[in-house]
Design a protein around this motif. Structure first.
Motif, PDB file in Angstrom:
ATOM      1  N   THR A   1       0.639  -1.288   0.027  1.00  0.00           N
ATOM      2  CA  THR A   1      -0.078   0.165  -0.040  1.00  0.00           C
ATOM      3  C   THR A   1       0.714   1.059  -0.066  1.00  0.00           C
ATOM      4  O   THR A   1       0.626   2.222  -0.719  1.00  0.00           O
ATOM      5  CB  THR A   1      -0.926  -0.085   1.311  1.00  0.00           C
ATOM      6  OG1 THR A   1      -1.686  -1.112   1.380  1.00  0.00           O
ATOM      7  CG2 THR A   1      -2.013   1.353   1.186  1.00  0.00           C
ATOM      8  N   MET A   2       1.627   1.371   0.869  1.00  0.00           N
ATOM      9  CA  MET A   2       2.726   2.428   0.854  1.00  0.00           C
ATOM     10  C   MET A   2       3.802   2.545  -0.199  1.00  0.00           C
ATOM     11  O   MET A   2       4.027   3.827  -0.676  1.00  0.00           O
ATOM     12  CB  MET A   2       3.497   2.336   2.398  1.00  0.00           C
ATOM     13  CG  MET A   2       2.557   2.586   3.688  1.00  0.00           C
ATOM     14  SD  MET A   2       3.293   2.208   5.236  1.00  0.00           S
ATOM     15  CE  MET A   2       4.513   3.548   5.245  1.00  0.00           C
ATOM     16  N   TYR A   3       4.123   1.511  -0.702  1.00  0.00           N
ATOM     17  CA  TYR A   3       4.926   1.511  -1.950  1.00  0.00           C
ATOM     18  C   TYR A   3       3.909   2.184  -3.199  1.00  0.00           C
ATOM     19  O   TYR A   3       4.730   2.971  -4.001  1.00  0.00           O
ATOM     20  CB  TYR A   3       5.428   0.138  -2.282  1.00  0.00           C
ATOM     21  CG  TYR A   3       6.771  -0.239  -1.615  1.00  0.00           C
ATOM     22  CD1 TYR A   3       7.834   0.501  -1.528  1.00  0.00           C
ATOM     23  CD2 TYR A   3       6.809  -1.511  -0.911  1.00  0.00           C
ATOM     24  CE1 TYR A   3       8.854   0.314  -1.082  1.00  0.00           C
ATOM     25  CE2 TYR A   3       8.145  -1.943  -0.330  1.00  0.00           C
ATOM     26  CZ  TYR A   3       9.099  -0.861  -0.243  1.00  0.00           C
ATOM     27  OH  TYR A   3      10.252  -1.442   0.034  1.00  0.00           O
ATOM     28  N   ALA A   4       3.007   1.521  -3.352  1.00  0.00           N
ATOM     29  CA  ALA A   4       2.046   2.223  -4.289  1.00  0.00           C
ATOM     30  C   ALA A   4       1.660   3.786  -4.263  1.00  0.00           C
ATOM     31  O   ALA A   4       1.698   4.404  -4.996  1.00  0.00           O
ATOM     32  CB  ALA A   4       0.659   1.424  -4.266  1.00  0.00           C
ATOM     33  N   ALA A   5       1.515   3.988  -2.949  1.00  0.00           N
ATOM     34  CA  ALA A   5       1.038   5.344  -2.732  1.00  0.00           C
ATOM     35  C   ALA A   5       2.471   6.298  -2.747  1.00  0.00           C
ATOM     36  O   ALA A   5       2.279   7.454  -3.453  1.00  0.00           O
ATOM     37  CB  ALA A   5       0.577   5.530  -1.378  1.00  0.00           C
ATOM     38  N   THR A   6       3.478   5.891  -2.389  1.00  0.00           N
ATOM     39  CA  THR A   6       4.783   6.729  -2.650  1.00  0.00           C
ATOM     40  C   THR A   6       5.138   6.638  -4.165  1.00  0.00           C
ATOM     41  O   THR A   6       5.712   7.660  -4.558  1.00  0.00           O
ATOM     42  CB  THR A   6       5.740   5.696  -1.841  1.00  0.00           C
ATOM     43  OG1 THR A   6       5.815   5.696  -0.608  1.00  0.00           O
ATOM     44  CG2 THR A   6       7.387   6.445  -2.176  1.00  0.00           C
ATOM     45  N   GLY A   7       4.954   5.584  -4.934  1.00  0.00           N
ATOM     46  CA  GLY A   7       5.207   5.763  -6.321  1.00  0.00           C
ATOM     47  C   GLY A   7       4.310   6.691  -7.243  1.00  0.00           C
ATOM     48  O   GLY A   7       4.714   7.216  -8.040  1.00  0.00           O
ATOM     49  N   TYR A   8       2.967   6.754  -6.516  1.00  0.00           N
ATOM     50  CA  TYR A   8       2.012   7.459  -7.409  1.00  0.00           C
ATOM     51  C   TYR A   8       2.347   8.931  -6.878  1.00  0.00           C
ATOM     52  O   TYR A   8       2.475   9.951  -7.975  1.00  0.00           O
ATOM     53  CB  TYR A   8       0.511   7.225  -6.894  1.00  0.00           C
ATOM     54  CG  TYR A   8      -0.517   8.165  -7.147  1.00  0.00           C
ATOM     55  CD1 TYR A   8      -0.855   8.214  -8.747  1.00  0.00           C
ATOM     56  CD2 TYR A   8      -0.790   9.228  -6.485  1.00  0.00           C
ATOM     57  CE1 TYR A   8      -2.113   8.837  -8.875  1.00  0.00           C
ATOM     58  CE2 TYR A   8      -1.817  10.090  -6.791  1.00  0.00           C
ATOM     59  CZ  TYR A   8      -2.472  10.047  -8.061  1.00  0.00           C
ATOM     60  OH  TYR A   8      -3.446  10.749  -8.553  1.00  0.00           O
ATOM     61  N   GLU A   9       2.731   9.404  -5.761  1.00  0.00           N
ATOM     62  CA  GLU A   9       3.094  10.558  -5.373  1.00  0.00           C
ATOM     63  C   GLU A   9       4.588  11.195  -6.287  1.00  0.00           C
ATOM     64  O   GLU A   9       4.692  12.221  -6.588  1.00  0.00           O
ATOM     65  CB  GLU A   9       3.280  10.835  -3.897  1.00  0.00           C
ATOM     66  CG  GLU A   9       1.997  10.771  -3.199  1.00  0.00           C
ATOM     67  CD  GLU A   9       1.145  11.951  -3.560  1.00  0.00           C
ATOM     68  OE1 GLU A   9       1.492  12.873  -3.862  1.00  0.00           O
ATOM     69  OE2 GLU A   9      -0.317  11.540  -3.356  1.00  0.00           O
TER      70      GLU A   9
END
Length: 265
Positions: free
Chosen positions: A190-198
Protein backbone atom coordinates in the motif's frame (compact mmCIF):
# COMPACT_ATOMS: atom_id res chain seq x y z
CA UNK A 1 23.72 23.37 9.76
CA UNK A 2 20.34 24.28 11.29
CA UNK A 3 18.56 23.12 8.13
CA UNK A 4 20.41 19.79 8.27
CA UNK A 5 19.37 19.39 11.91
CA UNK A 6 15.75 19.99 10.89
CA UNK A 7 16.09 17.34 8.18
CA UNK A 8 17.47 14.83 10.71
CA UNK A 9 14.67 15.61 13.16
CA UNK A 10 12.04 15.10 10.45
CA UNK A 11 13.65 11.79 9.51
CA UNK A 12 13.57 10.72 13.15
CA UNK A 13 9.91 11.72 13.52
CA UNK A 14 8.88 9.87 10.34
CA UNK A 15 10.89 6.76 11.20
CA UNK A 16 9.51 6.47 14.73
CA UNK A 17 5.89 7.35 14.01
CA UNK A 18 5.24 5.66 10.64
CA UNK A 19 4.50 2.23 12.10
CA UNK A 20 3.76 3.07 15.73
CA UNK A 21 0.00 3.64 16.27
CA UNK A 22 0.37 7.40 16.80
CA UNK A 23 0.13 8.87 13.23
CA UNK A 24 3.20 9.90 11.23
CA UNK A 25 1.31 12.35 8.99
CA UNK A 26 -0.08 14.12 12.03
CA UNK A 27 3.31 14.37 13.72
CA UNK A 28 5.01 15.69 10.58
CA UNK A 29 2.37 18.40 10.16
CA UNK A 30 2.73 19.34 13.82
CA UNK A 31 6.53 19.48 13.39
CA UNK A 32 6.08 21.78 10.40
CA UNK A 33 3.83 24.10 12.40
CA UNK A 34 6.36 24.12 15.25
CA UNK A 35 9.02 25.55 12.95
CA UNK A 36 10.90 22.67 11.32
CA UNK A 37 9.94 24.12 7.96
CA UNK A 38 7.75 23.12 5.04
CA UNK A 39 9.40 20.48 2.87
CA UNK A 40 8.75 19.46 -0.70
CA UNK A 41 6.40 16.63 -1.59
CA UNK A 42 9.40 14.67 -2.89
CA UNK A 43 11.19 15.02 0.47
CA UNK A 44 8.13 13.76 2.34
CA UNK A 45 7.89 10.86 -0.11
CA UNK A 46 11.58 10.09 0.35
CA UNK A 47 11.53 9.82 4.13
CA UNK A 48 8.37 7.72 3.95
CA UNK A 49 10.16 5.40 1.52
CA UNK A 50 12.93 4.99 4.08
CA UNK A 51 10.43 3.78 6.66
CA UNK A 52 8.85 1.37 4.15
CA UNK A 53 12.25 -0.06 3.26
CA UNK A 54 13.00 -0.70 6.93
CA UNK A 55 9.82 -2.70 7.56
CA UNK A 56 10.33 -4.58 4.28
CA UNK A 57 13.76 -5.68 5.50
CA UNK A 58 12.32 -6.77 8.84
CA UNK A 59 9.70 -8.95 7.15
CA UNK A 60 11.76 -10.10 4.18
CA UNK A 61 11.80 -13.77 5.29
CA UNK A 62 8.02 -13.83 5.64
CA UNK A 63 7.55 -12.10 2.29
CA UNK A 64 9.97 -14.51 0.61
CA UNK A 65 8.13 -17.47 2.14
CA UNK A 66 4.75 -16.24 0.90
CA UNK A 67 5.94 -15.78 -2.68
CA UNK A 68 8.19 -18.83 -3.02
CA UNK A 69 5.88 -21.24 -1.19
CA UNK A 70 2.57 -19.91 -2.48
CA UNK A 71 1.46 -23.38 -3.55
CA UNK A 72 1.03 -24.33 0.11
CA UNK A 73 -2.64 -23.73 1.00
CA UNK A 74 -1.92 -21.67 4.13
CA UNK A 75 0.54 -19.36 2.34
CA UNK A 76 -1.69 -19.01 -0.71
CA UNK A 77 -4.70 -18.17 1.44
CA UNK A 78 -2.71 -15.56 3.43
CA UNK A 79 -1.28 -14.02 0.26
CA UNK A 80 -4.72 -13.76 -1.34
CA UNK A 81 -6.05 -12.00 1.74
CA UNK A 82 -3.17 -9.53 1.63
CA UNK A 83 -3.93 -8.86 -2.04
CA UNK A 84 -7.64 -8.33 -1.36
CA UNK A 85 -6.95 -5.92 1.52
CA UNK A 86 -4.52 -3.97 -0.68
CA UNK A 87 -6.98 -3.93 -3.62
CA UNK A 88 -9.78 -2.54 -1.43
CA UNK A 89 -7.51 0.26 -0.20
CA UNK A 90 -6.28 1.02 -3.73
CA UNK A 91 -9.76 1.19 -5.25
CA UNK A 92 -11.25 3.30 -2.47
CA UNK A 93 -8.17 5.54 -2.44
CA UNK A 94 -8.42 6.05 -6.21
CA UNK A 95 -12.08 7.02 -5.85
CA UNK A 96 -11.18 9.54 -3.12
CA UNK A 97 -8.50 11.11 -5.34
CA UNK A 98 -10.88 11.36 -8.28
CA UNK A 99 -13.44 13.03 -6.03
CA UNK A 100 -10.86 15.72 -5.24
CA UNK A 101 -10.20 14.85 -1.61
CA UNK A 102 -7.39 16.85 0.00
CA UNK A 103 -5.61 16.27 3.29
CA UNK A 104 -6.15 18.95 5.95
CA UNK A 105 -3.35 21.46 6.44
CA UNK A 106 -4.31 22.60 9.91
CA UNK A 107 -3.63 21.02 13.30
CA UNK A 108 -7.17 21.08 14.74
CA UNK A 109 -8.60 18.06 12.85
CA UNK A 110 -5.43 16.11 13.60
CA UNK A 111 -5.75 16.91 17.31
CA UNK A 112 -9.32 15.63 17.35
CA UNK A 113 -8.30 12.50 15.43
CA UNK A 114 -5.57 11.83 17.99
CA UNK A 115 -7.98 12.11 20.92
CA UNK A 116 -10.82 10.15 19.34
CA UNK A 117 -8.42 7.52 18.03
CA UNK A 118 -6.84 7.14 21.48
CA UNK A 119 -10.19 6.62 23.17
CA UNK A 120 -11.18 4.15 20.46
CA UNK A 121 -7.93 2.20 20.94
CA UNK A 122 -8.59 1.80 24.67
CA UNK A 123 -12.14 0.59 24.07
CA UNK A 124 -11.12 -1.67 21.20
CA UNK A 125 -8.36 -3.34 23.19
CA UNK A 126 -10.79 -4.04 26.02
CA UNK A 127 -13.20 -5.67 23.57
CA UNK A 128 -10.43 -7.66 21.88
CA UNK A 129 -9.20 -8.93 25.26
CA UNK A 130 -12.55 -10.62 25.84
CA UNK A 131 -12.19 -12.71 22.69
CA UNK A 132 -10.36 -16.06 22.51
CA UNK A 133 -6.71 -15.72 21.45
CA UNK A 134 -6.80 -16.25 17.67
CA UNK A 135 -3.96 -16.06 15.16
CA UNK A 136 -6.08 -16.78 12.09
CA UNK A 137 -6.66 -14.01 9.54
CA UNK A 138 -10.18 -14.37 8.13
CA UNK A 139 -11.65 -12.83 5.00
CA UNK A 140 -13.61 -10.49 7.25
CA UNK A 141 -10.32 -9.28 8.73
CA UNK A 142 -8.80 -8.75 5.27
CA UNK A 143 -11.77 -6.70 4.06
CA UNK A 144 -11.98 -4.53 7.18
CA UNK A 145 -8.21 -3.92 7.22
CA UNK A 146 -8.41 -2.73 3.62
CA UNK A 147 -11.20 -0.30 4.51
CA UNK A 148 -9.37 0.84 7.66
CA UNK A 149 -6.27 1.71 5.64
CA UNK A 150 -8.30 3.95 3.35
CA UNK A 151 -10.02 5.69 6.26
CA UNK A 152 -6.67 6.35 7.95
CA UNK A 153 -5.34 7.82 4.70
CA UNK A 154 -8.23 10.28 4.54
CA UNK A 155 -7.96 11.47 8.14
CA UNK A 156 -4.42 12.35 9.31
CA UNK A 157 -4.01 11.69 13.00
CA UNK A 158 -5.98 8.45 12.77
CA UNK A 159 -2.82 6.37 12.16
CA UNK A 160 -2.76 3.68 9.49
CA UNK A 161 -1.11 1.16 11.79
CA UNK A 162 -3.58 1.80 14.64
CA UNK A 163 -6.60 1.58 12.35
CA UNK A 164 -5.49 -1.64 10.68
CA UNK A 165 -4.19 -3.42 13.78
CA UNK A 166 -7.37 -2.80 15.76
CA UNK A 167 -9.61 -3.55 12.78
CA UNK A 168 -7.90 -6.95 12.61
CA UNK A 169 -8.15 -7.53 16.37
CA UNK A 170 -11.85 -6.67 16.54
CA UNK A 171 -12.70 -8.63 13.39
CA UNK A 172 -11.30 -11.89 14.71
CA UNK A 173 -7.49 -11.87 14.80
CA UNK A 174 -7.41 -11.08 18.51
CA UNK A 175 -3.73 -12.01 18.95
CA UNK A 176 -1.80 -8.71 18.91
CA UNK A 177 1.29 -10.12 17.19
CA UNK A 178 -0.73 -11.80 14.41
CA UNK A 179 -2.89 -8.70 13.86
CA UNK A 180 0.19 -6.46 13.75
CA UNK A 181 1.98 -8.71 11.25
CA UNK A 182 -0.98 -8.72 8.85
CA UNK A 183 -1.45 -4.95 9.22
CA UNK A 184 2.23 -4.26 8.50
CA UNK A 185 2.41 -6.68 5.57
CA UNK A 186 -0.65 -5.06 3.98
CA UNK A 187 0.95 -1.68 4.58
CA UNK A 188 4.07 -2.53 2.57
CA UNK A 189 2.48 -2.71 -0.94
CA UNK A 190 0.00 0.00 0.00
CA UNK A 191 2.71 2.46 0.97
CA UNK A 192 4.97 1.53 -1.94
CA UNK A 193 2.05 2.17 -4.30
CA UNK A 194 1.18 5.49 -2.65
CA UNK A 195 4.83 6.56 -2.68
CA UNK A 196 5.23 5.59 -6.33
CA UNK A 197 2.07 7.51 -7.27
CA UNK A 198 3.18 10.65 -5.46
CA UNK A 199 6.70 10.36 -6.89
CA UNK A 200 5.29 10.13 -10.42
CA UNK A 201 3.24 13.28 -9.82
CA UNK A 202 6.30 15.17 -8.54
CA UNK A 203 8.48 14.12 -11.46
CA UNK A 204 5.80 14.97 -14.02
CA UNK A 205 5.29 18.34 -12.36
CA UNK A 206 8.99 19.18 -12.61
CA UNK A 207 9.55 19.27 -8.85
CA UNK A 208 12.56 16.93 -8.99
CA UNK A 209 14.71 19.54 -10.78
CA UNK A 210 14.68 21.89 -7.79
CA UNK A 211 15.02 19.28 -5.05
CA UNK A 212 17.65 19.42 -2.30
CA UNK A 213 18.96 15.91 -2.88
CA UNK A 214 21.38 15.99 0.04
CA UNK A 215 18.55 16.68 2.45
CA UNK A 216 16.44 13.97 0.84
CA UNK A 217 19.17 11.32 1.15
CA UNK A 218 19.90 12.24 4.77
CA UNK A 219 16.20 12.17 5.64
CA UNK A 220 15.76 8.82 3.86
CA UNK A 221 18.64 7.17 5.73
CA UNK A 222 17.64 8.57 9.14
CA UNK A 223 14.02 7.52 8.62
CA UNK A 224 15.02 4.00 7.55
CA UNK A 225 17.28 3.49 10.58
CA UNK A 226 14.76 4.86 13.06
CA UNK A 227 11.87 2.88 11.55
CA UNK A 228 13.91 -0.32 11.74
CA UNK A 229 14.63 0.26 15.43
CA UNK A 230 11.06 1.36 16.22
CA UNK A 231 9.38 -1.62 14.52
CA UNK A 232 11.81 -4.14 16.01
CA UNK A 233 11.09 -2.69 19.45
CA UNK A 234 7.32 -2.65 18.86
CA UNK A 235 7.20 -6.29 17.74
CA UNK A 236 8.92 -7.32 20.97
CA UNK A 237 6.86 -4.96 23.13
CA UNK A 238 3.42 -6.14 22.00
CA UNK A 239 4.14 -9.76 22.87
CA UNK A 240 3.67 -8.96 26.55
CA UNK A 241 2.14 -5.46 26.62
CA UNK A 242 -1.01 -3.76 25.43
CA UNK A 243 -1.27 -0.69 23.20
CA UNK A 244 -2.76 1.40 26.03
CA UNK A 245 0.34 3.64 26.55
CA UNK A 246 0.14 4.70 22.88
CA UNK A 247 -3.54 5.52 23.33
CA UNK A 248 -2.82 7.64 26.41
CA UNK A 249 -0.03 9.45 24.55
CA UNK A 250 -2.42 10.24 21.68
CA UNK A 251 -5.07 11.60 24.05
CA UNK A 252 -2.62 13.77 26.00
CA UNK A 253 -1.03 15.14 22.81
CA UNK A 254 -4.39 15.80 21.18
CA UNK A 255 -5.77 17.66 24.23
CA UNK A 256 -2.57 19.70 24.52
CA UNK A 257 -2.87 20.75 20.88
CA UNK A 258 -6.55 21.69 21.29
CA UNK A 259 -5.65 23.83 24.32
CA UNK A 260 -2.72 25.51 22.56
CA UNK A 261 -4.47 26.24 19.27
CA UNK A 262 -6.91 28.86 20.68
CA UNK A 263 -3.95 30.57 22.35
CA UNK A 264 -2.30 31.04 18.97
CA UNK A 265 0.51 28.54 19.61
Amino acid sequence: MIDLLHVILLGIIEGITEFLPISSTGHLLIAEKLGLGHRSDLFNIGIQAGAILAVTLIYWKRIWQLFTQWREPANRDYLLKLMVAFAITAVLGFVAVKMGFRLPETVTPIAWALVIGGLWMIAAEQLAARQPDRNEVTWKVAILVGIAQMIAGLFPGTSRSAATIFAAMLAGTSNRAAATEFAFLVGIPTMYAATGYELLKVVKGGGAAHEDWTALVVGFVVSAVMAFVAVKWLLGYIRTHRFTPFAIYRIVLGIALLLLIPAGA
